[in-house]
Scaffold this motif. Sequence first.
Motif: not given
Length: 291
Positions: A116-124, A250-257
């Motif tokens: 979750s901490q690495n998700v960037d929805l701006a990337l296609n 909804d914690q954005v720095d979550r380490k789970t996928s």
Amino acid sequence: MLRYKEKSMKKIIYSILTISITLSAFAQEAADKKVQAGLVVGSGLAIQKMGTNYLSSKGGNDLTVGANVNFSFSETIGFCTGLEFDFETLKYSYPGSISKNVYYYYNETDNEILRSQNVDLALNSTKLFLLTDRKQKLVYLTIPTMLTFRTKFFGYFRYFGKFGLRNSFLLKSHVNDAGFTLAGNDFLGARTAKTNDNMIIKNETVFFKSAFGLCGGAEWNFSGSTSLVAELGYYYGFTQLYWKNDGTVDQVDRKTSLFSREVNNDGILANIHYSNRATQSQVMLKISILF
């Protein structure tokens, strides 16, 4: 007639004694060896005991190849160790419901499942995936440490029991997933069936696992000091297979996928993140040849 029967019985008894002594003599070379080493192959079933309600286990299997060494403290007591490579396939299903479907985000350019901490929805390249079935492929390096208790040789054969630990170290892991991509990364978007093969999840599977084992078998000394060994064992895993990562909704720095979409305590539909949790037991049949 009676004397003939007595002579026949004596011949049979002498023959049995002669054969027994001969067989014992052949077996003596293996019995006297302080160290036996050789190759081992095995196969078995993997049984996962789940620690989460979000998914269920569909079992698994294990293929083992390697080398074992048996050290003899005496004719009846020994110690077995070695190096074994375990090629495991673990299967899970995510049956889901309206409120507990399972999702993750992934990068389609490098086959990486994103925490979750690495998700960037701006990337296609970031895509949303609805997961239904997972097959995980793992490779472990295993070091058995087993005490062995053996009978003396009966002719060419002796029998044994073992107990001890199998300690395994993770070398490689990837997953093959089945499910659906969601158009526009929208949870209500159109679904397209898809398989995600050879996907990588960083820091999900624990590097080390250990299991307590009980097994029994037989050794056939078929030529000189060379023996063929068969054993059947049960190994109870008492360590977790996966890291437990805790956090809040909804914690954005979550380490789970993995996460589901559920109504939280405030009545809001939110991402509920969680970790896979499981311990593993195995039933294994092994065949080895020792020199």
